[in-house]
Write a protein that holds these residues in place. Structure first.
Motif, PDB file in Angstrom:
ATOM      1  N   ALA A   9      62.986  81.295   8.913  1.00  0.00           N
ATOM      2  CA  ALA A   9      64.335  81.042   8.398  1.00  0.00           C
ATOM      3  C   ALA A   9      65.384  81.796   9.001  1.00  0.00           C
ATOM      4  CB  ALA A   9      64.404  80.742   6.900  1.00  0.00           C
ATOM      5  N   THR A  10      65.005  83.240   8.726  1.00  0.00           N
ATOM      6  CA  THR A  10      66.051  84.587   9.061  1.00  0.00           C
ATOM      7  C   THR A  10      66.158  84.299  10.514  1.00  0.00           C
ATOM      8  OG1 THR A  10      65.428  85.563   7.222  1.00  0.00           O
ATOM      9  CG2 THR A  10      66.343  86.814   9.044  1.00  0.00           C
ATOM     10  N   VAL A 225      64.517  97.306  -1.686  1.00  0.00           N
ATOM     11  CA  VAL A 225      65.666  96.698  -1.092  1.00  0.00           C
ATOM     12  C   VAL A 225      65.818  95.287  -1.767  1.00  0.00           C
ATOM     13  CG1 VAL A 225      64.642  95.541   1.090  1.00  0.00           C
ATOM     14  CG2 VAL A 225      66.995  96.009   1.120  1.00  0.00           C
ATOM     15  N   ILE A 226      66.880  94.791  -2.262  1.00  0.00           N
ATOM     16  CA  ILE A 226      66.971  93.525  -3.090  1.00  0.00           C
ATOM     17  C   ILE A 226      68.209  92.451  -2.644  1.00  0.00           C
ATOM     18  CG2 ILE A 226      67.025  92.441  -5.605  1.00  0.00           C
ATOM     19  CD1 ILE A 226      65.987  95.230  -6.440  1.00  0.00           C
ATOM     20  N   LEU A 227      68.087  91.483  -2.530  1.00  0.00           N
ATOM     21  CA  LEU A 227      69.302  90.689  -2.275  1.00  0.00           C
ATOM     22  C   LEU A 227      69.923  90.241  -3.660  1.00  0.00           C
ATOM     23  CD1 LEU A 227      70.791  88.777  -0.672  1.00  0.00           C
ATOM     24  CD2 LEU A 227      69.708  86.783  -1.237  1.00  0.00           C
ATOM     25  N   VAL A 228      71.027  90.619  -3.779  1.00  0.00           N
ATOM     26  CA  VAL A 228      71.799  90.158  -5.225  1.00  0.00           C
ATOM     27  C   VAL A 228      71.646  88.549  -5.426  1.00  0.00           C
ATOM     28  CG1 VAL A 228      74.025  90.461  -6.532  1.00  0.00           C
ATOM     29  CG2 VAL A 228      73.184  92.359  -5.165  1.00  0.00           C
ATOM     30  N   ASN A 229      71.394  88.226  -6.722  1.00  0.00           N
ATOM     31  CA  ASN A 229      71.316  86.882  -6.874  1.00  0.00           C
ATOM     32  C   ASN A 229      72.526  86.058  -6.972  1.00  0.00           C
ATOM     33  OD1 ASN A 229      70.227  84.475  -7.864  1.00  0.00           O
ATOM     34  ND2 ASN A 229      69.359  85.306  -9.642  1.00  0.00           N
ATOM     35  N   PRO A 230      72.503  85.320  -6.022  1.00  0.00           N
ATOM     36  CA  PRO A 230      73.798  84.382  -5.880  1.00  0.00           C
ATOM     37  C   PRO A 230      74.133  83.238  -7.103  1.00  0.00           C
ATOM     38  CG  PRO A 230      72.143  83.559  -4.265  1.00  0.00           C
ATOM     39  CD  PRO A 230      71.714  84.921  -4.869  1.00  0.00           C
ATOM     40  N   ALA A 240      73.840  86.153   4.754  1.00  0.00           N
ATOM     41  CA  ALA A 240      73.731  87.185   5.746  1.00  0.00           C
ATOM     42  C   ALA A 240      73.109  88.492   4.825  1.00  0.00           C
ATOM     43  CB  ALA A 240      75.179  87.631   5.765  1.00  0.00           C
ATOM     44  N   GLY A 241      73.135  88.474   3.663  1.00  0.00           N
ATOM     45  CA  GLY A 241      72.381  89.302   2.955  1.00  0.00           C
ATOM     46  C   GLY A 241      70.762  89.141   2.897  1.00  0.00           C
ATOM     47  N   GLN A 242      70.577  88.222   3.091  1.00  0.00           N
ATOM     48  CA  GLN A 242      69.086  87.503   3.217  1.00  0.00           C
ATOM     49  C   GLN A 242      68.572  88.165   4.581  1.00  0.00           C
ATOM     50  OE1 GLN A 242      66.963  86.673   0.581  1.00  0.00           O
ATOM     51  NE2 GLN A 242      65.618  87.563   1.935  1.00  0.00           N
ATOM     52  N   TRP A 247      65.495  91.645   7.863  1.00  0.00           N
ATOM     53  CA  TRP A 247      65.376  92.549   9.207  1.00  0.00           C
ATOM     54  C   TRP A 247      64.969  93.817   8.918  1.00  0.00           C
ATOM     55  CZ3 TRP A 247      67.677  97.069  10.591  1.00  0.00           C
ATOM     56  CH2 TRP A 247      67.545  97.242  12.424  1.00  0.00           C
ATOM     57  N   VAL A 248      65.428  94.466   7.883  1.00  0.00           N
ATOM     58  CA  VAL A 248      64.730  95.983   7.453  1.00  0.00           C
ATOM     59  C   VAL A 248      63.407  95.910   7.215  1.00  0.00           C
ATOM     60  CG1 VAL A 248      67.165  96.878   6.782  1.00  0.00           C
ATOM     61  CG2 VAL A 248      65.653  95.879   5.184  1.00  0.00           C
ATOM     62  N   ILE A 249      62.729  94.834   6.574  1.00  0.00           N
ATOM     63  CA  ILE A 249      61.538  94.705   6.242  1.00  0.00           C
ATOM     64  C   ILE A 249      60.656  94.110   7.474  1.00  0.00           C
ATOM     65  CG2 ILE A 249      61.758  94.803   3.724  1.00  0.00           C
ATOM     66  CD1 ILE A 249      60.976  91.547   3.943  1.00  0.00           C
ATOM     67  N   SER A 250      61.254  93.527   8.531  1.00  0.00           N
ATOM     68  CA  SER A 250      60.514  93.151   9.771  1.00  0.00           C
ATOM     69  C   SER A 250      59.959  94.135  10.702  1.00  0.00           C
ATOM     70  CB  SER A 250      61.659  92.109  10.471  1.00  0.00           C
ATOM     71  OG  SER A 250      62.532  92.922  11.340  1.00  0.00           O
ATOM     72  N   ASP A 251      59.350  93.797  11.368  1.00  0.00           N
ATOM     73  CA  ASP A 251      58.742  94.729  12.398  1.00  0.00           C
ATOM     74  C   ASP A 251      59.667  95.446  13.053  1.00  0.00           C
ATOM     75  OD1 ASP A 251      56.048  93.986  11.659  1.00  0.00           O
ATOM     76  OD2 ASP A 251      55.652  92.739  13.463  1.00  0.00           O
ATOM     77  N   ALA A 252      60.829  94.997  13.435  1.00  0.00           N
ATOM     78  CA  ALA A 252      62.060  95.450  14.256  1.00  0.00           C
ATOM     79  C   ALA A 252      62.523  96.489  13.301  1.00  0.00           C
ATOM     80  CB  ALA A 252      62.650  94.689  14.621  1.00  0.00           C
TER      81      ALA A 252
END
Length: 273
Positions: A9-10, A225-230, A240-242, A247-252
């Motif tokens: 999805a990202t 790391v946490i997305l603030v709950n919309p 954009a937050g997700q 991205w930061v938890i992905s391999d890249a």
């Protein structure tokens, strides 16, 4: 949503943002963050890569972990990136965060003047070293600011059965300031202090100070790391937050974290699952 589904999805989101041209440049998020990630230069290393790949600008508010959590709970941010796992889990269980992810780790160390008045140099048992510092009356400088580092320090004191605040103003000095300012106070007073290793490596006013205590498993320092709950905060830029979280938890993202070094030393070690 599974990790694989979330990444797919990202990927679609990032592709859509990138394809939108000018609209991509209008995307931005606020990350409520602990100070160590900012002071160490990690964001200067990571964020240009993320923005180039996604077109999403990231604005960082770097404060102590306790204040960052309060700010995020007040809907003053899209993503929370801090280092106090139990407080992070409570943030999510209270409904303020969507999901918490392990991101990376390093460790805490106790630094002090090379004359080492408490005789703790080379010790790996952090509780025993704190007991020696307290019993010697050597000065200890604490952030005293409810940051992640301060929370960890107080939990370590609690494990010794010592209440250091009983010596407040005598051998125990609370600065109420960030890590860099507290280290400056410690250097000025020849006091011991506990700091995360990344901040210590990047700290430029070391004088004759050196790491005195390190290597205890209890000094492990986990970041999340946490997305603030919309659902709690309607102003959250959830997509954009997700995208940033994913991205930061992905391999890249994890590879980018691992590649950041200062003075030939790796400051953070990725461990997202």
């Amino acid at each position: 949503m599974t990790f694989k589904t979330r990444i797919l999805a990202t990927t679609a989101l990032v592709a859509g943002i990138a394809a939108s041209g000018v609209a991509a440049q209008e995307q931005s998020i606020i990350v409520q963050s602990t100070t160590s990630t900012a002071n160490s230069g990690l964001y200067d290393h990571l964020l240009p890569v993320f923005t180039q790949e996604t077109g999403i600008a990231v604005n960082v508010v770097a404060v102590g972990t306790g204040q960052a959590i309060k700010n995020a709970a007040n809907c003053d941010g899209d993503v929370l990136l801090v280092h106090a796992k139990s407080a992070e889990e409570k943030f999510v269980s209270d409904g303020f965060g969507v999901e918490r992810f392990d991101l990376m780790y390093n460790d805490f160390v106790i630094v002090g003047p090379d004359e080492d008045p408490a005789g703790v140099g080379g010790m790996q048992d952090v509780q025993a070293s704190l007991e020696k510092i307290a019993s010697s009356g050597a000065v200890f400088a604490s952030r005293g600011d409810d940051s992640g580092t301060h929370k960890k320090e107080m939990s370590l004191w609690a494990s010794t059965g010592i209440d250091p605040t009983s010596g407040s103003g005598a051998w125990y000095r609370e600065t109420g300031s960030g890590m860099g300012a507290t280290l400056n106070v410690a250097v000025g007073m020849d006091a011991y202090a506990m700091t995360d290793r990344a901040t210590w490596i990047s700290f430029e006013n070391k004088s004759d100070f050196e790491i005195q205590v390190e290597g205890d498993e209890d000094l492990f320092n986990q970041y999340g790391v946490i997305l603030v709950n919309p659902a709690k905060c309607e102003n959250v830029n959830a997509e954009a937050g997700q995208a940033f979280v994913d991205w930061v938890i992905s391999d890249a993202g994890q590879a980018a974290i691992a590649s950041y070094q200062l003075n030939g030393q790796q400051l953070f070690f990725p461990n997202a699952d």
